[in-house]
Enzyme design. Sequence first.
Site, PDB file in Angstrom:
ATOM      1  NE  ARG A 296      -2.441  -1.435   3.362  1.00 51.14           N
ATOM      2  CZ  ARG A 296      -2.158  -2.627   3.865  1.00 51.14           C
ATOM      3  NH1 ARG A 296      -2.450  -3.715   3.184  1.00 51.14           N
ATOM      4  NH2 ARG A 296      -1.610  -2.750   5.048  1.00 51.14           N
TER       5      ARG A 296
ATOM      6  CD  GLU B 127       1.950  -9.977  18.952  1.00 43.44           C
ATOM      7  OE1 GLU B 127       1.425 -10.302  20.025  1.00 43.44           O
ATOM      8  OE2 GLU B 127       1.335  -9.366  18.052  1.00 43.44           O
TER       9      GLU B 127
END
Length: 172
Positions: free
Chosen positions: A60, A97
């Site tokens: 994006r 993460e």
Amino acid sequence: MSDRLKTAIRDVPDFPKPGIVFKDITPVLHDPVLFADVTAALAAPWKGKGITHVLAIESRGFLFGAPVAQHLGASLVPVRKPGKLPSAHLTEHYALEYGEDAVEVHTDAIDARSLVLIVDDVLATGGTAAATRRLAHRLGAGVAGIGVVMDLSFLPWRKALAGVHVETLVSF
């Protein structure tokens, strides 16, 4: 601009997995006036700063980085996920993460004469932007800063980008 973006950006619950509320920027792209205003606003703080290259982060970031580069009269440099660049490139890994990812840039895209602006749609943890900044530095380029459409203020991107000039149009 912030209010216009908050109205346009939609929440998509449980995407890409349960418990995540995805901030969808496609309504911004569907409104040609808003899209043009957003890219002009992303470029505005960097006008006259000597930006030579815009590093647009896949995917994006490409949507916003290309018109920002045009506004600034700068070259566009795609920063891609691994395995998508056809020529000699550098890779920079970063922690997620749960796991690791990486970004790559062509080795001949920027050099010590370059002053770059990193552009993406969103800042969350800051890992991708920080890795992109490290790539630019490895190639000798200066980094003027980072411009993004939105930041998720409840996530730790500020820690990953401490000391970096960051411009965002809207915070969630």
